[in-house]
Design an enzyme around this catalytic site. Structure first.
Site, PDB file in Angstrom:
ATOM      1  N   LYS A   1       0.853  -1.194   0.000  1.00  0.00           N
ATOM      2  CA  LYS A   1       0.000   0.000   0.000  1.00  0.00           C
ATOM      3  C   LYS A   1       0.885   1.240   0.000  1.00  0.00           C
ATOM      4  O   LYS A   1       1.669   1.456   0.927  1.00  0.00           O
ATOM      5  CB  LYS A   1      -0.910  -0.001   1.236  1.00  0.00           C
ATOM      6  CG  LYS A   1      -1.598   1.350   1.504  1.00  0.00           C
ATOM      7  CD  LYS A   1      -2.512   1.328   2.719  1.00  0.00           C
ATOM      8  CE  LYS A   1      -3.002   2.741   3.057  1.00  0.00           C
ATOM      9  NZ  LYS A   1      -3.903   2.787   4.218  1.00  0.00           N
TER      10      LYS A   1
ATOM     11  N   ASP B   1      -2.422  10.353   2.905  1.00  0.00           N
ATOM     12  CA  ASP B   1      -3.815   9.962   3.108  1.00  0.00           C
ATOM     13  C   ASP B   1      -4.526  11.015   3.950  1.00  0.00           C
ATOM     14  O   ASP B   1      -4.397  11.036   5.169  1.00  0.00           O
ATOM     15  CB  ASP B   1      -3.875   8.591   3.807  1.00  0.00           C
ATOM     16  CG  ASP B   1      -5.307   8.159   4.102  1.00  0.00           C
ATOM     17  OD1 ASP B   1      -6.248   8.767   3.547  1.00  0.00           O
ATOM     18  OD2 ASP B   1      -5.477   7.198   4.885  1.00  0.00           O
TER      19      ASP B   1
ATOM     20  N   LYS C   1      -9.935  13.266   7.452  1.00  0.00           N
ATOM     21  CA  LYS C   1      -9.408  12.956   8.774  1.00  0.00           C
ATOM     22  C   LYS C   1      -9.364  14.225   9.634  1.00  0.00           C
ATOM     23  O   LYS C   1      -9.241  15.314   9.101  1.00  0.00           O
ATOM     24  CB  LYS C   1      -7.975  12.418   8.652  1.00  0.00           C
ATOM     25  CG  LYS C   1      -7.863  11.007   8.146  1.00  0.00           C
ATOM     26  CD  LYS C   1      -6.407  10.559   8.101  1.00  0.00           C
ATOM     27  CE  LYS C   1      -6.277   9.154   7.557  1.00  0.00           C
ATOM     28  NZ  LYS C   1      -6.922   8.119   8.389  1.00  0.00           N
TER      29      LYS C   1
ATOM     30  N   ASP D   1       1.882   6.759   5.127  1.00  0.00           N
ATOM     31  CA  ASP D   1       0.882   5.758   4.737  1.00  0.00           C
ATOM     32  C   ASP D   1       1.324   4.949   3.504  1.00  0.00           C
ATOM     33  O   ASP D   1       0.538   4.209   2.928  1.00  0.00           O
ATOM     34  CB  ASP D   1      -0.471   6.453   4.491  1.00  0.00           C
ATOM     35  CG  ASP D   1      -1.654   5.540   4.740  1.00  0.00           C
ATOM     36  OD1 ASP D   1      -1.492   4.525   5.439  1.00  0.00           O
ATOM     37  OD2 ASP D   1      -2.752   5.842   4.220  1.00  0.00           O
TER      38      ASP D   1
ATOM     39  N   ASP E   1     -12.041   7.145   3.533  1.00  0.00           N
ATOM     40  CA  ASP E   1     -10.800   6.984   4.294  1.00  0.00           C
ATOM     41  C   ASP E   1     -10.391   5.509   4.396  1.00  0.00           C
ATOM     42  O   ASP E   1      -9.282   5.198   4.835  1.00  0.00           O
ATOM     43  CB  ASP E   1     -10.966   7.602   5.693  1.00  0.00           C
ATOM     44  CG  ASP E   1      -9.647   7.865   6.381  1.00  0.00           C
ATOM     45  OD1 ASP E   1      -8.593   7.788   5.704  1.00  0.00           O
ATOM     46  OD2 ASP E   1      -9.663   8.133   7.595  1.00  0.00           O
TER      47      ASP E   1
ATOM     48  N   GLU F   1      -9.296   3.634   2.165  1.00  0.00           N
ATOM     49  CA  GLU F   1      -8.821   3.637   0.780  1.00  0.00           C
ATOM     50  C   GLU F   1      -7.728   2.603   0.523  1.00  0.00           C
ATOM     51  O   GLU F   1      -7.562   2.141  -0.599  1.00  0.00           O
ATOM     52  CB  GLU F   1      -8.300   5.033   0.411  1.00  0.00           C
ATOM     53  CG  GLU F   1      -6.857   5.346   0.835  1.00  0.00           C
ATOM     54  CD  GLU F   1      -6.600   5.293   2.331  1.00  0.00           C
ATOM     55  OE1 GLU F   1      -7.557   5.527   3.093  1.00  0.00           O
ATOM     56  OE2 GLU F   1      -5.467   5.000   2.741  1.00  0.00           O
TER      57      GLU F   1
ATOM     58  N   ARG G   1      -7.418  -0.528   1.391  1.00  0.00           N
ATOM     59  CA  ARG G   1      -7.947  -1.827   0.950  1.00  0.00           C
ATOM     60  C   ARG G   1      -8.397  -1.763  -0.512  1.00  0.00           C
ATOM     61  O   ARG G   1      -8.356  -2.760  -1.221  1.00  0.00           O
ATOM     62  CB  ARG G   1      -9.085  -2.254   1.893  1.00  0.00           C
ATOM     63  CG  ARG G   1     -10.245  -1.307   1.933  1.00  0.00           C
ATOM     64  CD  ARG G   1     -11.153  -1.529   3.146  1.00  0.00           C
ATOM     65  NE  ARG G   1     -10.591  -0.994   4.379  1.00  0.00           N
ATOM     66  CZ  ARG G   1     -11.142  -1.111   5.572  1.00  0.00           C
ATOM     67  NH1 ARG G   1     -12.287  -1.750   5.723  1.00  0.00           N
ATOM     68  NH2 ARG G   1     -10.565  -0.605   6.635  1.00  0.00           N
TER      69      ARG G   1
END
Ligand code: BES
Ligand code: MN
Ligand code: ZN
Length: 511
Positions: free
Chosen positions: A274, A279, A286, A297, A356, A358, A360
């Protein structure tokens, strides 16, 4: 950044180092077979014995793990400065003890401005069995080199900054020891590469810059590397990855690494990462507090990049393919919205409940891609996936989960052998219920329960049921580690690079 250097000499007297390092184990009365004082070339030495007596009386230095006492202008065995390095109880010896010992020594040298030191091996490795010596020396060097990492690219150069140059190991020299130090250099180099990717801020490490740096690493080592941009992703119908990238002005990149140094007949192992270079949460924005940490991230992707560097540098004979999905998650005008439905590469539809969640989404497309084009024998993915794993496990371990117990066992074995902790979380079928959607095949987020296992369950939906697969949630372990002295307290840790490299090197067909 130049890594400090190591060399080995069989003598103990004639080195240029300004300081001597004596390892110090805590004595236990029941340990009758252990010498109570460090030996010198296998024998008792009267100067060391006299020092031991003083230490015993003063009680200022106890020899507990990672305790370092520096004695400036203290003459011993021809050296004029002395480090006493605490290593704890010799019965509790492990490679991790000396890995942290190496880090403690590095920090002390930096603090005391001692560029080079000479390590009296008899004493430092007194806790190791002869059969453990080579791996203990490797671990000591790893800790030393990992402790030396610092991200300084964006700071004004400091002319007074002090550089630690390395160590000379005294008393033993062999091909195996030299190799061990060299291996430590390659492993630490790979971990530090992953860290340096993470420590770059989001405006520096864009998906495009990420692909440029990974391509350079690969090219320097003869690893095949190809990158897909937005156009190619559209052709592949990677709707989940593109959906996340929609709200950002930066073009997403899918970086594919192919390291095929194993048997021709062997299917590759797939490593997927990932790579959110930032993010923000997207439309499901967030909160501002600690949002700056979301530049990390992409540490799952950095893990994959670091492992490939190590595979090549250590010349590991294995077929491994890596896929890094890199993008930003931003709330731009074209950003995807809660309620939108996006389709994965193979046509599975996903209702976006929370923009959020995202990671996955981009992993789903990346995993489908590698399964379609590379038919791997097994797959692992790495991701700073859930805040829930930090709540459950803290920073001190990595959450793992999967559907193949043999593969999980192998990861746990690699974990023990590298001292990189993992902790298994379940993927029970019951979790699937909460990911059902009224409008699509699946939704990307459910209720608040079992957040990490639910994320894993989402990923499982995109993994062929016959493919051994394990998911690593490194959201806790990937940065700001206060628990281990060779990790930065502020910055990326590079967790899992050593474990995965070791796992690949010792790969066996998962039972
Ligand atoms: N990158 C975050 C996970 C994360 C959070 C990592 C905190 C490290 C520290 C991930 O993309 C995310 O936002 N996950 C959500 C999922 C939720 C919306 C289902 C989370 O964990 O809150
Ligand atoms: Mn997120
Ligand atoms: Zn994320």
């Amino acid at each position: 950044m130049n890594l400090p250097k190591f060399d080995f000499v069989t003598t103990t007297e004639t080195t240029q180092s300004p300081a001597l390092v004596l390892g110090w184990y805590q004595t236990e009365t029941q340990e009758k077979d252990q010498p109570s004082y460090p030996l010198y070339r296998g024998k008792r030495n009267k100067d060391i014995d006299a020092l031991s007596e003083q230490i015993k009386v003063s009680k200022h230095f106890t020899g507990k793990r990672n305790e370092v006492n520096f004695l400036r202008f203290f003459s011993l065995l021809g050296y004029s400065n002395l480090f006493l390095l605490g290593l704890g109880k010799s019965k509790k010896f492990s490679c991790e003890v000396v890995r942290q010992g190496g880090a403690a020594l590095y920090h002390a040298q930096k603090r005391e401005k001692i560029s080079k030191a000479a390590v009296q091996m008899d004493s430092v490795f007194a806790g190791a069995k002869p059969s453990e010596l080579v791996s203990a020396v490797q671990a000591f060097c790893e800790g030393y080199l990992l402790a030396g990492y610092e991200y300084k690219d964006l700071k004004k150069a400091d002319p007074s900054s002090f550089e630690v140059l390395g160590l000379t190991f005294l008393g033993m020299k062999s091909v195996a020891l030299i190799k061990a130090a060299e291996r430590a250099g390659f492993l630490a180099g790979a971990v530090n590469f992953a860290r340096s990717l993470g420590d770059r801020p989001g405006n520096v490490l864009t998906p495009n810059e990420f692909s440029r740096l990974v391509e350079k690493m690969a090219k320097d080592r003869g690893i095949k590397c190809t990158t897909l941009g937005r156009k190619e992703m559209e052709k592949e119908k990677m709707g989940l990855l593109l959906g996340v990238a929609q709200g950002s002005a930066e073009e997403p990149k899918l970086i594919v690494l192919e390291y095929m140094k194993g048997k021709k007949s062997e299917k590759p192992i797939a490593l997927v990462g990932k790579g959110l270079t930032f993010d923000s949460g997207g439309i499901s924005l967030k909160p501002a507090d600690r949002m700056e940490e979301m530049k990390y991230d992409m540490m799952g992707a950095a893990t994959v990049a670091g492992v490939f560097q190590a595979l090549a540098d250590l010349k590991i004979s294995r077929n491994v393919v890596g896929v890094i999905a890199a993008t930003e998650n931003m709330p731009g005008g074209r950003a995807q919205k809660p309620g939108d439905v996006q389709k994965s590469m193979t046509g599975k539809s996903v209702e976006i409940i929370n923009t959020d969640a995202e990671g996955r989404l981009i992993l789903a497309d990346a995993m489908e891609y590698v399964q379609k084009y590379f038919a791997p024998q097994a797959m692992a993915d790495f991701a700073t996936l859930t805040g829930a794993v930090v709540v459950a496990l803290g920073t001190v371990t990595t959450g793992i989960m999967g559907t193949h117990s043999g593969l999980i066992d192998d990861v746990k074995k690699a974990s023990k052998e590298t001292d990189e902790r993992v902790w298994e979380l379940p993927l029970y079928e019951e979790y699937e219920e909460d990911l059902k959607s009224a409008t699509a095949d699946i939704r990307n987020s459910g209720n608040r329960e079992a957040g990490s296992s639910k994320a894993g369950t989402f990923l499982k939906f995109f993994v062929d049921s016959k493919l051994p697969w394990v998911h690593f949630d490194i959201a806790g372990s990937a940065w700001y580690r206060k628990d281990i002295n060779y990790h930065p307290t502020k910055g990326a840790s590079g967790a899992m690079v050593r474990l995965v490299t070791h796992w690949m090197e010792n790969w066996r067909n998962p039972k």
